[in-house]
Design a protein around this motif. Structure first.
Motif, short mmCIF file in Angstrom:
data_model
loop_
_atom_site.label_atom_id
_atom_site.label_comp_id
_atom_site.label_asym_id
_atom_site.label_seq_id
_atom_site.Cartn_x
_atom_site.Cartn_y
_atom_site.Cartn_z
N ARG A 47 2.43 13.78 -7.24
CA ARG A 47 2.92 13.19 -6.00
C ARG A 47 1.92 13.24 -4.85
O ARG A 47 1.89 12.34 -4.01
N ALA A 48 1.12 14.31 -4.75
CA ALA A 48 0.29 14.48 -3.56
C ALA A 48 -0.91 15.37 -3.85
O ALA A 48 -0.95 16.09 -4.86
N LEU A 49 -1.87 15.33 -2.93
CA LEU A 49 -3.13 16.04 -3.07
C LEU A 49 -3.55 16.59 -1.70
O LEU A 49 -3.44 15.89 -0.70
N THR A 109 -15.11 12.48 -1.93
CA THR A 109 -13.76 11.93 -1.89
C THR A 109 -13.08 12.13 -3.24
O THR A 109 -13.70 11.96 -4.29
N TYR A 110 -11.79 12.49 -3.19
CA TYR A 110 -11.00 12.72 -4.39
C TYR A 110 -9.75 11.85 -4.35
O TYR A 110 -9.16 11.63 -3.30
N ALA A 111 -9.35 11.35 -5.52
CA ALA A 111 -8.12 10.60 -5.66
C ALA A 111 -7.41 11.07 -6.92
O ALA A 111 -8.05 11.43 -7.90
N VAL A 112 -6.09 11.05 -6.89
CA VAL A 112 -5.33 11.50 -8.06
C VAL A 112 -4.27 10.44 -8.40
O VAL A 112 -3.69 9.82 -7.50
N THR A 113 -4.07 10.22 -9.69
CA THR A 113 -3.09 9.23 -10.14
C THR A 113 -1.79 9.91 -10.51
O THR A 113 -1.74 11.12 -10.75
N ARG A 114 -0.74 9.11 -10.56
CA ARG A 114 0.57 9.65 -10.91
C ARG A 114 0.57 10.28 -12.29
O ARG A 114 1.27 11.25 -12.57
N GLU A 115 -0.26 9.73 -13.19
CA GLU A 115 -0.31 10.24 -14.56
C GLU A 115 -1.11 11.53 -14.70
O GLU A 115 -1.15 12.12 -15.78
N GLY A 116 -1.79 11.98 -13.61
CA GLY A 116 -2.50 13.25 -13.65
C GLY A 116 -3.99 13.16 -13.91
O GLY A 116 -4.59 14.11 -14.42
N GLU A 175 -2.45 4.46 -11.13
CA GLU A 175 -1.67 4.40 -9.90
C GLU A 175 -2.04 5.57 -9.00
O GLU A 175 -1.53 6.69 -9.15
N VAL A 176 -2.96 5.33 -8.08
CA VAL A 176 -3.41 6.39 -7.17
C VAL A 176 -2.27 6.71 -6.19
O VAL A 176 -1.76 5.83 -5.50
N VAL A 177 -1.89 7.99 -6.15
CA VAL A 177 -0.78 8.41 -5.29
C VAL A 177 -1.24 9.19 -4.08
O VAL A 177 -0.49 9.33 -3.11
N PHE A 196 0.84 -1.19 0.00
CA PHE A 196 0.00 0.00 0.00
C PHE A 196 0.88 1.24 0.00
O PHE A 196 1.89 1.31 0.69
N ARG A 197 0.49 2.24 -0.77
CA ARG A 197 1.27 3.47 -0.91
C ARG A 197 0.71 4.61 -0.09
O ARG A 197 1.44 5.48 0.37
N VAL A 198 -0.61 4.68 0.04
CA VAL A 198 -1.23 5.86 0.63
C VAL A 198 -2.48 5.47 1.40
O VAL A 198 -3.18 4.52 1.03
N VAL A 199 -2.75 6.20 2.48
CA VAL A 199 -3.97 6.02 3.25
C VAL A 199 -4.44 7.38 3.73
O VAL A 199 -3.62 8.26 4.04
#
Length: 277
Positions: free
Chosen positions: A268-270, A238-245, A228-230, A189-192
């Motif tokens: 990288r981050a949100l 709820t919002y999620a962002v991927t590495r590709e934008g 790839e959600v970062v 897991f990368r992010v929580v």
């Protein structure tokens, strides 16, 4: 340090006229992107700072921005969405937190910003993420003062409500010690992230998961969001962002996730800042 003044009009795009209620700030390799949103509707977005931005966090309308040169403090204008920045003298940073006051790390040193100066709280190796009084590092989760809390290979932490940790081998919550919530597949897991009350929570590795309730034993279920959600943030939705934008927003009216391409790679981050006016 003032906000960037050379952001041109062709670096802004509009996707709808509904009044935005929230500002999202996206850290990427070319700068800091501001995105106006209202639930799942994405409005105007554009760069508010140029340069390599490694992390961003927000609390009480104040942005904490980690760049390859310094940690910046930004204040968002609640009415207009403008942002002004000031340098803090920390130097290059890889991780920041805003919850409970600005904190930052260059990957080893951890410091808190107090009365206009940085006070070192600990020296750790392999720091990856900060949130309030928790630190995710290669050697495990720690307190800001360096006290070890276990879980080697920690990649991210969330301190709202019941503490959560994303690691190389799974997603954990703090109960009677660290308890595994989801055993990860390859990649870990990368992010929580959870909202300020700790009621809504999401985590991502190769798959985005959402928690189905508030209890410690609540199930975590996969969400059909590709890429790839970062990072993940919570506001009205709820919002999620991927590495590709690609920005994903949950539409509560239709119970579906909607996507919008931001045109900015190497994300990288949100962070989220609710509108105050």
């Amino acid at each position: 340090m003032s906000a960037e003044k050379d952001i041109t009009l062709d670096e802004k795009r509009v996707y709808g006229a509904k009044q935005a209620e929230t500002e999202l700030f996206v850290a990427c390799g070319v700068g800091l992107l501001r995105v106006s949103v209202s639930d799942a509707l994405v409005g105007e977005f554009g760069l508010v700072h140029r340069g390599d931005v490694r992390d961003v966090a927000a609390s009480d309308g104040v942005l904490v921005v980690a760049t390859d040169e310094d940690v910046l403090l930004g204040v968002a204008d609640g009415a207009e969405g403008d942002v002004t920045f000031e340098a803090t003298g920390f130097g290059p940073a890889v991780a920041v937190s805003a919850r409970g006051g600005p904190t930052a790390s260059d990957g080893g040193r951890i410091a808190r910003y107090v009365d206009g100066a940085w006070e070192t709280t600990a020296e750790l190796g392999g720091v990856r993420a900060l949130d309030a009084d928790l630190v995710a590092a290669a050697g495990g989760v720690h307190r800001l003062d360096g006290t070890p809390l276990g879980l080697p290979g920690a990649r991210d932490v969330d301190a709202a409500g019941t503490p959560l940790a994303a690691t190389d081998d799974g997603l954990y919550y703090l109960g009677n010690g660290w308890m595994r919530a989801v055993e990860s597949a390859a990649g870990g897991f990368r992010v929580v992230s959870s909202d300020d009350t700790g009621e809504r929570a999401h985590a991502a590795g190769e798959v985005l998961y959402e928690r189905g309730g508030e209890g410690l034993d609540a199930d975590w279920t996969p969400v059909d969001v590709p890429g790839e959600v970062v990072d993940i943030a919570h506001a009205e939705t709820t919002y999620a962002v991927t590495r590709e934008g690609t920005l994903w927003a949950f539409d509560p009216a239709e119970s579906v996730w909607r996507d919008r391409t931001l045109g900015m790679p190497d994300v990288r981050a949100l962070a989220v800042v609710p509108r105050t006016a």
